[in-house]
Design a protein around this motif. Structure first.
Motif, short mmCIF file in Angstrom:
data_model
loop_
_atom_site.label_atom_id
_atom_site.label_comp_id
_atom_site.label_asym_id
_atom_site.label_seq_id
_atom_site.Cartn_x
_atom_site.Cartn_y
_atom_site.Cartn_z
N GLY A 186 -21.60 -49.70 -49.57
CA GLY A 186 -20.91 -48.44 -49.87
C GLY A 186 -20.05 -48.00 -48.70
N MET A 187 -19.84 -46.69 -48.60
CA MET A 187 -18.95 -46.20 -47.57
C MET A 187 -19.42 -46.62 -46.18
N MET A 188 -20.69 -46.39 -45.87
CA MET A 188 -21.18 -46.69 -44.52
C MET A 188 -21.34 -48.20 -44.31
N GLY A 189 -21.96 -48.87 -45.27
CA GLY A 189 -22.22 -50.30 -45.13
C GLY A 189 -20.92 -51.08 -44.95
N ALA A 190 -19.90 -50.72 -45.71
CA ALA A 190 -18.62 -51.43 -45.61
C ALA A 190 -18.02 -51.25 -44.22
N GLY A 191 -18.11 -50.02 -43.70
CA GLY A 191 -17.57 -49.74 -42.36
C GLY A 191 -18.35 -50.50 -41.29
N ILE A 192 -19.67 -50.52 -41.42
CA ILE A 192 -20.51 -51.22 -40.42
C ILE A 192 -20.19 -52.72 -40.45
N ALA A 193 -20.02 -53.27 -41.66
CA ALA A 193 -19.68 -54.69 -41.76
C ALA A 193 -18.35 -54.96 -41.07
N HIS A 194 -17.38 -54.07 -41.25
CA HIS A 194 -16.06 -54.28 -40.66
C HIS A 194 -16.11 -54.28 -39.13
N VAL A 195 -16.74 -53.23 -38.54
CA VAL A 195 -16.72 -53.18 -37.07
C VAL A 195 -17.53 -54.34 -36.47
N THR A 196 -18.54 -54.79 -37.21
CA THR A 196 -19.36 -55.90 -36.70
C THR A 196 -18.56 -57.21 -36.73
N ALA A 197 -17.89 -57.45 -37.86
CA ALA A 197 -17.08 -58.67 -37.97
C ALA A 197 -15.95 -58.64 -36.95
N ALA A 198 -15.38 -57.46 -36.72
CA ALA A 198 -14.29 -57.34 -35.75
C ALA A 198 -14.77 -57.68 -34.35
N ALA A 199 -16.09 -57.49 -34.11
CA ALA A 199 -16.65 -57.80 -32.79
C ALA A 199 -17.08 -59.26 -32.69
#
Ligand code: NAI
Length: 729
Positions: A334-347
């Protein structure tokens, strides 16, 4: 290049003299990732400048750096120590010393070129401004500018006066007041640098300019007779009006909470009418005054000491070895999970993104796709990098894919039974060493951990929304959370470039618990018959980014009501209904006004035009009371939060005063001018704060009653941040 290499000041700055007679002054402070101005590096730089000026074989100099950035500004520790430990005359001498050094470069009869190989901030950019020519690099991540105002300071090494003379009042003022940093391309357009070239061509371009420099290019415009700064002249009626308007705008934004902003405007105004050398003295005087203000000192402590300590994981358990994090799982796309996945993959970390079905999981990944696309359009990411980020996210509904994850973060609906269920499903495939984290915003971690097979590996990782933009992660230690889980969680937060604070488990943890008192106090004011507009003004005037009633609408009255009801169930007879919980219940249940998203809350949100307070609001509260002074309301709104933060320290919810302050400033934008709620108490003074709470308790109720612990601190004058008192001048 052949030629000689000289080292000055314990190797901080190198001087290389080429066969062509052009010197390179290379900043490279040993043992540090960035260059800073401090007594050693400045002495080394001064020695290099002396050599360039005194050696007839040297035709000119390129000032550059061997780090990835140019110079980050003054050494924070040095600046903080000066603010606390030096007298005003001592400080003035130090500041004037730096200005004189930069002025020598500017007045030199040999060309000095700043080759800005990366970011140049504050004093580092002020040095560049004194050079005869500035070349930046074509690098989307480099920034140049004078950000002093963002930490309650102002430029002190000529920046305000050179900006004024280069850009004129109208262009310089917003850059200085907002402390704006510019990408090299924008700095070029603004006229702050003279050229931007690809990184590999920087030194060659600097050499070429020196080779071709005519004597006239070595005399700054403001050192030529008859110079006046471009643009509006403050001595004319039009100029006076422009200044008055700029001042009014600044005051409206800052609410008069930041002395540095007034000082910047004064020094630009006064500096306009005098020659640069006089203006520099004025700037130095204002700088010294501002550096010693409680606001600057509190902001510096939070930004220069507490924040870097948290980022360096000062509170990480020392006896746990660091183990890389290669793969994580995120439950709930959802809103939070999608954001967490993005910043993690970006790292650079692989992410298994799980939702109830494949389509929902894929929708979560689409979020990263959109973010990457926008970054590519803004040239922050290359298409290849974007592909790599996306390639790291595997969306699926299959929990088996979590095998081998070092960490799993759960971000499903806020529902205990559901969270227990997904915890069990994940644990069934995870290795014994994996850490399981919940992103719950309200449910106590120790309770959730009861559903886990390995509660010592269960922890809270509380992200803020929107995940990409919010810099803070609140790490919650449950009663059984072990050191290994805490260490892994902290390592992860650092890896994704966010700031961790560590708190112990309690209802609302630290941030939501203290933040809730702000909203609550605003609603209590409303319920007590205080005019809604006055409450909102008081919130903004206290320096809070959003006024309390507006914030209720943003969070949604419905959600606040739901949390209140859940708390009532959880606490049973210990729950206390208040005028605020009753008013919220009435708004939601009887008036159907559930918040901003529905277009109806404490405000109306017309399709056209700005939101406005709901006209019937006053009718909901008790009889309208005469308006109290706004200063009283402002004090109430800050004191209630500071008091709750102090209670969190007393109860051991938060163990580090620095964490409490940065958690507040980064987490919910707590009045940045104070440095944070505990810095606010120190600023008011421990005894004076206790006295204020007692006065507020007598008038407004027992929520303001200071505890025996706080009173004892007040009597002993215990500061949350002990520091050296400012030396009398
Ligand atoms: P959301 O409703 O946007 O997302 C929840 C997701 O979980 C949905 O995509 C849903 O399909 C999925 N889900 C439900 N059951 C599942 C299952 N059995 N397996 C896998 N996925 C499942 O909610 P949001 O806002 O992202 O919140 C998630 C969590 O984060 C909640 O615990 C919330 O309290 C917390 N949180 C929310 C913040 C916010 O500002 N929204 C801030 C901080 C924490």
């Amino acid at each position: 290049m052949t030629g000689v290499t000289l080292e000055a000041g314990s190797g901080s700055v190198m001087l290389r003299i080429g066969d062509d007679g052009i010197a390179e002054i290379v900043w490279d402070l040993p043992g540090r990732s960035v260059n800073v101005l401090n007594p050693e590096s400045l002495a080394a730089f001064a020695a290099a400048v002396d050599r360039v000026l005194g050696d007839p074989a040297i035709r000119g100099a390129i000032v550059t750096s061997a780090k990835s950035g140019f110079i980050a500004g003054a050494d924070h520790a040095w600046l903080s120590a000066l603010a606390a430990g030096a007298t005003a005359p001592e400080l003035l001498e130090t500041v004037m010393g730096v200005q004189t050094l930069f002025r020598r470069i500017e007045k030199a009869s040999k060309p000095f070129v700043a080759a800005l190989n990366g970011t140049a901030r504050a004093g580092g950019f002020e040095l560049a401004l004194a050079c005869h020519y500035r070349i930046g690099v074509d690098d989307a991540n480099a920034r140049v500018g004078l950000p002093e105002a963002t930490v309650g300071l102002m430029p002190g090494a000529g920046g305000s006066q050179r900006y004024l003379r280069m850009l004129g009042v109208m262009a310089a003022m917003p850059l200085l007041l907002e402390g704006r940093l510019l990408a090299p391309g924008d700095a070029l357009k603004a006229g702050l640098i003279d050229a931007a070239v690809p990184p590999g061509e920087l030194l060659a371009a600097a050499r070429r300019w020196i080779g071709a420099a005519k004597p006239d290019a070595l005399v700054k415009r403001w050192d030529k007779p008859g110079f006046v700064p471009p643009g509006v002249d403050p001595r004319t009626a039009q100029g006076a009006n422009a200044f008055a308007a700029a001042h009014a705008l600044q005051r409206k934004r800052s609410q008069g909470n930041y002395p540095a902003l007034d000082a910047i405007q004064q020094v630009v105004y006064q500096g306009w009418v005098v020659p640069l050398d006089v203006a520099l003295k004025l700037e130095a005087k204002y700088f010294v005054k501002i550096l010693r203000t409680p606001v600057a000192r509190a902001m510096m402590r939070t930004h220069f000491i507490s924040l870097p300590r948290a980022n360096k994981l000062a509170r990480r358990p020392v006896d746990v070895a660091e183990r890389g994090i290669a793969k994580i799982g995120v439950l709930g796309a959802g809103m939070m999970g999608a954001g967490i996945a993005h910043v993690t993959a970006a790292a650079g970390i692989a992410v298994v993104l799980i939702d109830r079905d494949q389509a929902l999981a894929a929708r979560g990944k689409d979020h990263t796709q959109r973010q990457c696309q926008a970054a590519v359009e803004k040239r922050r990411l290359t298409p290849a990098e974007a592909d790599r980020v996306l390639g790291r996210i595997t969306p699926t509904a299959d929990y088996a894919a979590l095998a081998g994850c070092d960490l799993v973060i759960e971000a499903v609906f806020e529902d205990r039974a559901l969270k227990a269920d997904v915890t069990g499903q994940a644990e069934a495939v995870l290795g014994a060493d994996a850490v399981f984290a919940s992103n719950t915003s309200t449910l106590p971690i120790s309770g959730l951990a009861a559903a886990a097979r390995r509660p010592e590996r269960f922890i809270g990782l509380h992200f803020f929304s929107p995940v990409e933009r919010m810099p803070l992660v609140e790490i919650i230690r449950g009663r059984q959370t072990g050191a290994a889980a805490l260490a892994r969680a902290m390592d992860f937060v650092r890896r994704i470039g966010k700031t961790p604070i560590v708190v112990n488990d309690t209802r609302g943890f630290y941030t939501s618990r203290v933040f809730a008192t702000y909203i609550d106090e605003g609603v209590l004011m409303l319920a007590a018959g205080i005019a809604p507009a006055l409450i909102e003004n008081a919130g903004r005037s206290a320096g809070m980014p959003v006024a309390p009633l507006a914030l209720c609408d943003e969070v949604s009255l419905e959600l606040i009501h739901k949390v209140n009801r859940q708390t009532a169930v959880d606490l049973g007879p210990a729950f206390r209904e208040t005028a605020a919980t009753r008013l919220i219940a009435r708004m939601v249940e009887r008036e159907g006004r559930i918040g901003k998203r529905a277009g109806r809350g404490f405000y109306d949100y017309p399709a056209e035009g700005r939101k406005r307070l709901w006209p019937d609001l006053a009718g909901l509260a008790g009889a309208r009371v005469p308006s109290p002074p706004i200063a009283d309301l402002k004090e109430r709104l800050l004191a209630i939060q500071a008091l709750e933060a102090a209670r969190c320290v007393e109860e051991g919810v938060i163990e580090d005063a620095g964490d409490a302050d940065i958690g507040a400033v980064l987490g919910w934008g707590f009045a940045p001018w104070t440095g944070g709620p505990l810095s606010y108490i120190d600023m008011v003074g421990p005894a004076a704060f206790v006295a204020a709470c007692e006065r507020l308790a007598a008038r407004h109720g027992e929520r303001f009653v200071p505890s025996a612990w706080l009173k004892a601190r007040g009597e002993q004058g215990d500061l949350f941040h002990p520091m050296i008192a400012t030396k009398a001048s």
